[in-house]
Design a protein around this motif. Structure first.
Motif, PDB file in Angstrom:
ATOM      1  N   THR A  76       4.863  29.590 -21.929  1.00  0.00           N
ATOM      2  CA  THR A  76       4.987  29.617 -20.706  1.00  0.00           C
ATOM      3  C   THR A  76       6.671  30.484 -20.739  1.00  0.00           C
TER       4      THR A  76
ATOM      5  N   ARG B 130       6.489  34.068 -21.661  1.00  0.00           N
ATOM      6  CA  ARG B 130       6.080  34.652 -20.680  1.00  0.00           C
ATOM      7  C   ARG B 130       7.477  34.898 -19.752  1.00  0.00           C
TER       8      ARG B 130
ATOM      9  N   LYS C 282       9.043  38.798 -18.798  1.00  0.00           N
ATOM     10  CA  LYS C 282       9.133  39.326 -17.425  1.00  0.00           C
ATOM     11  C   LYS C 282      10.709  39.720 -17.237  1.00  0.00           C
TER      12      LYS C 282
ATOM     13  N   SER D  85      -4.147  30.798 -22.140  1.00  0.00           N
ATOM     14  CA  SER D  85      -4.502  31.732 -21.386  1.00  0.00           C
ATOM     15  C   SER D  85      -4.628  31.343 -19.597  1.00  0.00           C
ATOM     16  N   GLU D  86      -5.061  30.303 -19.532  1.00  0.00           N
ATOM     17  CA  GLU D  86      -5.218  29.795 -18.027  1.00  0.00           C
ATOM     18  C   GLU D  86      -4.006  29.077 -17.327  1.00  0.00           C
ATOM     19  N   GLN D  87      -3.058  28.348 -18.336  1.00  0.00           N
ATOM     20  CA  GLN D  87      -1.913  27.718 -17.928  1.00  0.00           C
ATOM     21  C   GLN D  87      -0.645  28.842 -17.830  1.00  0.00           C
TER      22      GLN D  87
ATOM     23  N   GLN E 141      -0.918  31.968 -18.748  1.00  0.00           N
ATOM     24  CA  GLN E 141      -1.200  33.535 -18.788  1.00  0.00           C
ATOM     25  C   GLN E 141      -0.728  34.271 -19.934  1.00  0.00           C
ATOM     26  N   ILE E 142      -1.063  33.834 -21.121  1.00  0.00           N
ATOM     27  CA  ILE E 142      -0.649  34.482 -22.139  1.00  0.00           C
ATOM     28  C   ILE E 142      -2.024  34.605 -23.222  1.00  0.00           C
ATOM     29  N   ASP E 143      -2.608  35.816 -23.491  1.00  0.00           N
ATOM     30  CA  ASP E 143      -3.910  36.076 -23.993  1.00  0.00           C
ATOM     31  C   ASP E 143      -3.639  35.664 -25.538  1.00  0.00           C
TER      32      ASP E 143
ATOM     33  N   SER F 286      -1.873  43.821 -23.839  1.00  0.00           N
ATOM     34  CA  SER F 286      -2.163  42.984 -22.419  1.00  0.00           C
ATOM     35  C   SER F 286      -1.017  43.442 -21.744  1.00  0.00           C
TER      36      SER F 286
ATOM     37  N   GLU G  36       0.837  41.845 -15.801  1.00  0.00           N
ATOM     38  CA  GLU G  36       0.516  41.481 -14.404  1.00  0.00           C
ATOM     39  C   GLU G  36      -0.650  40.641 -14.073  1.00  0.00           C
TER      40      GLU G  36
END
Length: 302
Positions: free
Chosen positions: A69, A72, A76, A105-107, A109-111, A299, A302
């Motif tokens: 988190t 990410r 940004k 990935s879900e929480q 948003q990092i693949d 990736s 966005e």
């Protein structure tokens, strides 16, 4: 015309998790430059869970989620245009590795791509070694991680052999590398280096970078087998606590530095190398280059 974009690489290793943000500098008529902008390292040590219990613990699952988190948000803030996150042996071997990747990935948003040892070696090889090596020589490239070590023989600037072995610093700390694995590594190194009269090592990984920094050597100059061997002996005369207080090593470095040095020394001994070069490159650098040259997927935020 000058163009500067930012790419990010996330390396989820068995000892630590790293975020590297690099500037990609493109200028007409000149080769593309890759300039490190920011490096963040978090010592989660997933391997301590996985290599003993085959699972990532709930605590480390939470720490991973928090770290991703934060990564990410940092990407940004830096206005990163593309990133790639690669996980190596710890997440690869964890029974819940895919589940943790899905949660992130879900929480967060990092693949995350969980890659195998051969792909890891290929990405590391994508780093621009040509600017660090003499293409008339032969090298054994050794990238020491927490769970595995990648070995590549580079002859006249071309990678001719490559293999990943489950010998890493966290595994060795927990005494879970058997004699047969060491013997297999020794045989592989001897078999693939015996035809070369003279060979040098290229060392990659946080521990050899630290030893190189401590040595005070100028960039581009090698460490000798004698120096590394002497430093290895010195490390073992200090307790874990003394390595932190007297040798000024971080607590997550003070234990793994000994097994890491053992791997480099073993590789030098079995290959007959007298010198080890330390260009300070690794998986993160390889991910950035591979993304730029589109040999791996990436990736966007966005």
């Amino acid at each position: 015309m000058l163009s500067i974009k930012k790419y990010a690489a996330i390396d989820i290793g068995s000892n630590a998790v790293r975020l590297l943000i690099s500037n990609i500098i493109e200028q007409k008529g000149k080769p593309t430059r890759f300039k490190k902008n920011s490096l963040v390292r978090v010592p989660i040590r997933l391997g301590a869970d996985v290599f003993l219990k085959q699972k990532i613990s709930k605590e480390n699952e939470r720490r991973m989620l928090d770290t991703m988190t934060a990564f990410r948000l940092l990407m940004k803030s830096h206005k990163v245009v593309a990133y790639k996150a690669c996980a190596t042996s710890a997440m690869r071997e964890a029974e819940n590795g895919s589940k943790v990747a899905k949660l992130i990935s879900e929480q967060a948003q990092i693949d995350i791509d969980i890659i195998d040892g051969e792909e890891e070696a290929a990405i590391i090889a994508a780093t621009d070694l040509h600017s660090y090596i003499d293409e008339s020589k032969t090298y054994l490239y050794v990238d020491v991680g927490g769970g595995s070590t990648e070995f590549s023989v580079i002859h006249l600037g071309v990678k001719v052999e490559s293999k990943s072995f489950k010998i890493g610093t966290v595994r060795l700390l927990n005494d879970i590398v058997n004699k047969e694995t060491w013997q297999e590594l020794e045989s592989w190194i001897k078999e693939h280096t015996r035809e070369y009269d003279k060979l040098d090592l290229i060392g990659s990984g946080g521990n050899i970078n630290k030893i190189f920094k401590i040595s005070g050597k100028a960039m581009g100059k090698p460490l000798t087998y004698f120096y590394l061997s002497s430093y290895y002996d010195k490390l073992q005369t200090y307790s874990y606590e003394e390595r932190i207080t007297e040798l000024d090593l971080n607590q997550d470095r003070a234990d793994v530095i000994i097994p890491a040095t053992r791997i480099y020394l073993s590789a030098m001994k079995w290959s007959g190398a007298k010198d080890i070069y330390v260009p300070k490159i690794g998986l993160s650098d390889g991910i950035i280059k591979s993304m730029y040259f589109k040999t791996v997927s990436s990736s966007s935020l966005e």
